[in-house]
Scaffold this active site. Structure first.
Site: not given
Length: 387
Positions: A118, A144, A146, A172, A244, A268
């Site tokens: 993450s 991961q 954003y 994401t 994702k 999520h």
């Protein structure tokens, strides 16, 4: 081994199921951490839908099939893994155990699976990857990410991930804003003192000066879209790109048009838009949309037993990912807890394969399942080849 599955043995092991693990972790964790990890958004309908969607499928057991040399292994992120389940990018793992993502990394190495890291990890990317070793037994890692308003920071994360040996980016796409999480607002949730977000270049003082919701809003780009994000990433990395948060055929089709390598069917963990279906209710739609392309379809959401993983693979998923069970493993006993979590899934998955007459992962298909019709008649699903 009987039928390729472990023989039952007398045991004093407290953890025989993921439910056992959750109960012990919940007892260990402070209420603020427990609520943050376990809760979904708004009325938590989607959180519960992930598990109830799985329960709608029935397994079709088979008899007199030779499963002596059963093999549950498969390939994920260019690595052969022991079975098709890996640790998803769950954030703030040091809140569950001081070793956090380092413990998870050591556990996935021991158990022969992969890990996604993450952006809200408690340790730097290179330390997490190094904890898994640097030999042929090392896991494959994904970072991961954003979409970020600060493109400089986003690019630094991508470069650090690639230099550390990550194989993929999990972008994401379902979080232009955070879902409404009542427990965080009521509790004024803030990351505990002493925990930082080194990947996001945020120290503990900066993090604690704002709520989790406000901190995310200052980081995220709510104007992100396919045409901006995918070409920007392609120009900066050779890592695979997965999107994702996909929950419909239209977004699978968009992923194919933009040339991404895979999608993760995910809501999520029920933490974003409450009221969307469980992931298993949309998995078949997404798999059908990807058929005939090179796009890989992975899935997360609500997996609590190895037979759940079997169902997802029968519906066409290539690999499954778990977040909360990883956190419960950490909350129970750090690395050993995560290892036990993966053992529970592995043992049950392998046993399910044996009892359904599947010697290889490639043998698992829709004909292994049945669903109850509206007329109350149980019908086998028609056979379709796997992606």
């Amino acid at each position: 081994m009987s039928g390729g599955a472990p023989l039952p043995q007398p045991t004093t092991q407290k953890i025989l199921s993921i439910a056992d693990l959750k109960a012990l972790a919940d007892a260990n964790l402070p209420p603020s951490a427990r609520d943050f990890f376990n809760s979904g958004s708004t009325d938590q309908r989607t959180l519960h839908a992930n598990e109830t969607a799985l329960a709608r499928y029935h397994l079709r057991s088979r008899v007199l099939v030779d499963v002596k040399n059963l093999d549950p292994s498969t390939t994920c992120l260019d690595r052969r893994i022991s079975f098709p389940l890996c640790c998803a990018p769950a954030g703030i793992q040091a809140m569950a155990h001081p070793d956090g993502e380092l413990a998870t990394s050591r556990a996935v190495r021991t158990m022969g699976v992969n890990q996604a890291i993450s952006s809200f990890a408690s340790y730097p990317i290179d330390e997490i990857v190094s904890a898994g070793g640097n030999d042929d037994s090392a896991p494959s890692y994904a970072i991961q990410l954003y979409p970020m308003s600060n493109r400089g920071l986003q690019e630094r994360i991508v470069k650090r991930a690639e230099q550390s040996g990550c194989r993929a980016i999990f972008l994401t796409g379902d979080s232009p804003v955070l879902g409404v999480r009542y427990n965080e607002w009521r509790n004024d949730f803030r990351t505990p003192s002493g925990i930082s977000f080194p990947i996001l270049e945020r120290d503990t003082e900066t993090i604690r000066s704002t709520t989790h919701d406000t901190g995310f809003a200052g980081l995220n780009d709510d104007g992100a879209h396919w045409a901006a994000e995918i070409p920007w990433l392609r120009a900066r990395t050779k890592m695979k790109i997965f999107v994702k948060g996909v929950m419909c055929a239209e977004d699978v089709e968009a992923a194919i048009r933009w040339g991404v390598d895979g999608v993760i069917v995910s809501n999520h963990g029920g933490r974003q838009l409450d009221g969307v279906p469980g992931t298993m209710d949309v998995l078949e739609e997404c798999v059908r949309a990807a058929r005939g392309s090179k796009l890989e379809v992975h899935v997360d959401g609500g997996f609590r037993r190895g037979s759940d993983v079997f169902v997802a693979l029968a519906l066409g998923a290539r690999c499954c990912w778990v977040g909360r069970p990883t956190l419960w493993g950490l909350g129970y006993d750090g690395q050993k807890g995560v290892e036990r979590m993966l053992e529970v899934f592995y043992e049950d998955f392998k046993r399910c394969m044996a009892l359904c007459g599947c010697r290889r992962v490639e043998d698992i298909n829709r004909s292994c399942l049945a669903r109850m019709g509206n007329d109350g008649v149980l019908r086998p699903l028609t056979r379709e080849s796997r992606l």
